[in-house]
Design a protein around this motif. Structure first.
Motif, mmCIF file in Angstrom:
data_model
loop_
_atom_site.group_PDB
_atom_site.id
_atom_site.type_symbol
_atom_site.label_atom_id
_atom_site.label_comp_id
_atom_site.label_asym_id
_atom_site.label_seq_id
_atom_site.Cartn_x
_atom_site.Cartn_y
_atom_site.Cartn_z
ATOM 1 N N PRO B 519 0.808 -1.208 0.000
ATOM 2 C CA PRO B 519 0.000 0.000 0.000
ATOM 3 C C PRO B 519 0.853 1.275 0.000
ATOM 4 O O PRO B 519 0.394 2.321 -0.447
ATOM 5 C CB PRO B 519 -0.805 -0.112 1.303
ATOM 6 N N ASN B 520 2.111 1.165 0.449
ATOM 7 C CA ASN B 520 2.923 2.382 0.627
ATOM 8 C C ASN B 520 4.181 2.399 -0.228
ATOM 9 O O ASN B 520 4.621 1.376 -0.721
ATOM 10 C CB ASN B 520 3.353 2.506 2.090
ATOM 11 N N GLY B 562 9.663 0.317 4.477
ATOM 12 C CA GLY B 562 9.856 1.264 5.566
ATOM 13 C C GLY B 562 11.109 1.052 6.399
ATOM 14 O O GLY B 562 11.312 1.719 7.409
ATOM 15 N N LEU B 563 11.976 0.129 5.984
ATOM 16 C CA LEU B 563 13.211 -0.106 6.739
ATOM 17 C C LEU B 563 14.074 1.153 6.773
ATOM 18 O O LEU B 563 14.598 1.535 7.821
ATOM 19 C CB LEU B 563 13.991 -1.284 6.124
ATOM 20 N N THR B 575 6.521 7.680 4.537
ATOM 21 C CA THR B 575 5.818 6.734 3.663
ATOM 22 C C THR B 575 4.554 7.416 3.160
ATOM 23 O O THR B 575 3.835 8.075 3.909
ATOM 24 C CB THR B 575 5.456 5.426 4.403
ATOM 25 N N VAL B 576 4.332 7.237 1.872
ATOM 26 C CA VAL B 576 3.131 7.805 1.258
ATOM 27 C C VAL B 576 2.363 6.678 0.590
ATOM 28 O O VAL B 576 2.918 5.609 0.334
ATOM 29 C CB VAL B 576 3.483 8.873 0.206
#
Lengths: 189, 578
Positions: B519-520, B562-563, B575-576
């Motif tokens: 999703p991001n 996201g790491l 994060t978008v």
């Protein structure tokens, strides 16, 4: 006819296998003998990957070796440079003007060379395209490889109609239209 | 008849189908995996992934004894795992035809060694067929079943990476339904205790002699007589290089490379002035031919290492200087973990904690290289757990307090579980990290005993790894989200210090797993970037440095794990929504 040698090179994950599948199918429909050789497994994980395609009346060896390629299709600049010596002296290099840093460059252990296309142009016939930009304009950046294939197709022995028909029968049904559009973008470029 | 362009492995599957095979069992391994992935498309064949190659071989043996045509397929090192049943089924022979497809990897495209299955086959006294292209892959598969039943022997179909992963034109034929052989109880043949086996050994020797004598009449062994000043004995893919470089030379093309048709070879050798033996890897044909007093040239000029090529033949045989441009000196591009790979997250934590890992076979072997540099050893499937245990027994429990074993979920089910039993039984205090990404990743996402789905796509019982560990008596089991670096840091610190055996299961699906949605995406906030480079440390290929030193993230590559965001101390990555 003498056997024609084509290579597709790129970075694992760029879709070299789909491209070679389209190529294999069109050659078979043309009534030629054909052999393709591809890379599966660990090397595919972001590594340098190469597919060999040979077609003609009777093909023995499944790989293309240094100095033998009529057409080299490169999905990335550094990979074009890595495999350029596989080209015949009068071979054509079709290259996607795009950069993906290898891990050796990311970690600072190596430097990504400057002016790759300019340097290659001194030795080979180079046709380049920024297919990633074009694919984004079409609405799906992942179709860049079919745009590059379209450009390369001008140096092979099949008509646009034949190509479009094979694409229709090879790619997943949902992506037929976008892939045909992408091919035309390259072929009519 | 329909013609199709087929991968070597696809053609092998087609051959099995046309030969009337009813049962196929395998464990995935490059370059053999696509055989089962294509067999499953034929509804007439029962096909499965077994937890390992030994099991796969035994399943095929059982099916053969019951009276149907059956097969197992695996990569060369898988044959080592299956060696125990293979050596003895050689004595038993078959009822329904039995074929083992073994895929060698000259050039080590995706393997830990370069072993030659023909050596195993000679030791096990099992015949070996070797095709040269996709058409032969299909045809030889069918012939292998005929030989198997005619000579009461399992047969190995040996391929190499180049054959398995090359496509060529194949003419399709119909499937022939083979009537099941009747089963009759026959302990003298099927129960290999000493008194029976000693008699079967005599049969096995006789069988090999018979096959060697009959070899000259087998259509898969053929002489292509041409210019007699030069002759080649060759097989498999190297045959194609001979045809490419010396199309007019005389060639003895062997389809059966063990046992060798001696009379045919002696006759061929007598007709040519100079004899070359051109075989990849070990001098299996060469040593036998020379032992018969035949003069030939082989490994004196052709290497035992790596993959052959036509250019190599030109250079080493004809001494031709090749008129080719120099290869450019360019930065290497080795394989790496994908963007968003959960292994990267786990390894980045281990790297920070200065933990050494006894490694195993899978994508996560890539944790051995910079910048992650966590994996210290890799031997074979399942070895991570047992080698860690060996270290502890050698040096004591304090020695391994900065060590773990890392193993994937599929590899754990393969043979890791045996090694873990040993740790429990022999009082290990080590820490085992099971990198559970819910699939067999490196070979291209095959299901296994803990995923809940069979090869044929049916839902099934998923073996619960936590319950399995508990049942063995392990008291300390932690399940952690592979991307929760904070929790993982804490658990790793605690468990490596604990003087008791513990298992940590890090969970997150393989980023390439079908149906996995992201999703991001991660996005740099350039004005906040302090150019410290911390986010670059795990070596995610989506991240690069811009000319001004700030971070750029390739949006087509990023999977939004996201790491990098977790590592950034300045909130310079957000994060978008993708």
């Amino acid at each position: 006819m003498t056997t024609k040698n084509i290579m597709i090179v790129g970075v694992g994950g760029q879709g070299t296998l789909l491209t070679s599948r389209i190529l294999g199918n069109i050659i078979l429909q043309g009534g030629y003998d054909v052999k393709l050789s591809e890379v599966h497994g660990m090397a595919q994980r972001g590594g340098s990957v190469v597919t060999f395609v040979r077609y003609g009346e009777n093909v023995a060896e499944p790989i293309v070796e240094a100095g033998q390629a009529d057409v080299l299709i490169a999905f990335e600049r550094l990979e074009a440079l890595r495999y350029a010596h596989f080209l015949k002296k009068d071979g054509v290099l079709i290259v996607n003007d795009y950069r993906i840093d290898p891990i050796t460059v990311v970690t600072g252990a190596a430097t990504y060379p400057d002016n790759i296309l300019e340097d290659l142009s001194k030795q080979y016939k180079v046709i380049s395209i920024n297919a990633m930009e074009e694919a984004k304009k079409l609405g799906n950046p992942k179709t860049f490889n079919v745009i590059v294939l379209g450009l390369a197709a001008k140096h092979m022995d099949f008509s646009e109609e034949e190509w479009l028909k094979v694409i229709e029968n090879t790619v997943p049904p949902k992506t037929v239209e976008i892939n045909k559009k992408a091919f035309k973008q390259g072929f009519e470029n | 008849m329909e013609k199709k362009i087929m991968l070597g492995n696809e053609a092998i599957a087609r051959g099995a189908y046309e030969a009337g095979v009813k049962v196929s069992s395998a464990y995935p391994g490059t370059p053999s995996t696509e055989i089962s992935e294509n067999i499953v498309k034929y509804g007439e064949i029962y096909s499965e992934w077994a937890p390992n190659e030994k099991v796969a071989m035994e399943v095929a043996i059982g099916a053969s004894i019951s009276g149907v045509r059956a097969m197992a397929s695996m990569k060369h090192v898988g044959v080592n795992v299956a060696a125990d049943p293979l050596y003895t089924v050689s004595y038993i022979g078959v009822n329904g035809g039995l074929v083992l497809v073994a895929a060698d990897d000259p050039g080590l495209y995706s393997s830990q060694n370069e072993q030659d299955t023909r050596c195993v086959a000679r030791a096990a006294m099992v015949p070996v067929l070797e095709p040269s292209d996709s058409q032969e892959a299909k045809d030889f598969m069918k012939y292998a079943f005929e030989l198997s039943e005619k000579y009461d022997t399992p047969v190995i179909l040996r391929t190499t990476t180049r054959l398995a992963h090359s496509q060529g034109v194949v003419t399709l034929e119909d499937r022939v339904e083979i009537e099941d052989k009747t089963y009759e109880r026959n302990p003298a043949k099927n129960v290999m205790m000493p008194g029976n086996a000693i008699k079967r050994h005599v049969y096995v020797e006789q069988r090999l002699n018979d096959m060697a004598n009959d070899g000259a009449d087998m259509p898969i062994n053929r002489v292509e007589m041409g210019d007699t000043s030069i002759g080649f004995i060759t097989s498999g893919i190297p045959y194609q290089y001979v045809k490419e470089v010396c199309p007019n030379a005389s060639v003895l093309k062997l389809g059966m490379v063990h046992p060798l048709p001696r009379k045919m070879i002696e006759e061929f050798a007598s007709k040519v002035d100079k004899l070359y033996i051109f075989e990849e890897l070990e001098p299996v044909i060469e040593e036998q031919v020379k032992s018969w007093g035949i003069k030939a040239i082989g490994k004196e000029i052709f290497t035992v290492q790596g993959e052959y090529s036509a250019n190599m033949l030109r250079k080493n045989l004809l001494g031709e200087a090749l008129d080719v441009n120099e290869a450019a000196n360019v930065p290497a591009r080795p394989p790496i973990l994908c963007p968003g790979c959960p292994h990267r997250s786990v390894y980045s934590v281990m790297n920070k904690l200065k933990i050494h890992a006894a490694g195993d076979i899978g994508c996560y072997t890539l944790g051995a290289v910079a910048p992650l540099s966590v994996v210290d050893t890799t031997v074979c499937m399942g070895a991570s757990i047992s080698t860690l245990h060996g270290m502890e027994k050698a040096k004591g429990k304090d020695y391994i307090k900065n060590w773990v074993a890392v193993i994937g979920d599929s590899t754990f089910m393969h043979t890791g579980v045996n090694s873990l039993m040993n740790m429990v039984y022999n009082k290990s205090t080590g820490t085992v990290v099971i990198l559970d990404n819910s699939t067999t990743g490196m070979t291209g996402h095959q299901d296994h005993a803990a995923t809940g789905k069979t090869l044929m796509g049916e839902p099934t019982n998923a073996i619960d790894i936590v319950a399995l560990c508990k049942a063995m008596g392990i008291n300390h089991i932690n399940v952690v989200d592979a991307f929760d670096t904070e929790k993982l840091t804490q658990v790793l610190k605690e468990e490596t210090q604990r003087e008791e055996l513990s298992v940590i299961i890090t969970k997150a699906p393989c980023v390439l797993l079908k149906g996995n949605v992201f999703p991001n995406k991660c996005k740099p906030v350039s004005e906040k970037c302090k150019k410290c480079g911390l986010c670059l440390k795990p070596g995610c290929p989506a991240l690069t440095k811009a000319e001004d030193g700030t971070i750029m993230i390739d949006e087509t590559m990023c999977n939004g794990c996201g790491l990098c965001k977790q590592l950034c101390k300045f909130d310079a990555i957000e994060t978008v929504q993708a």
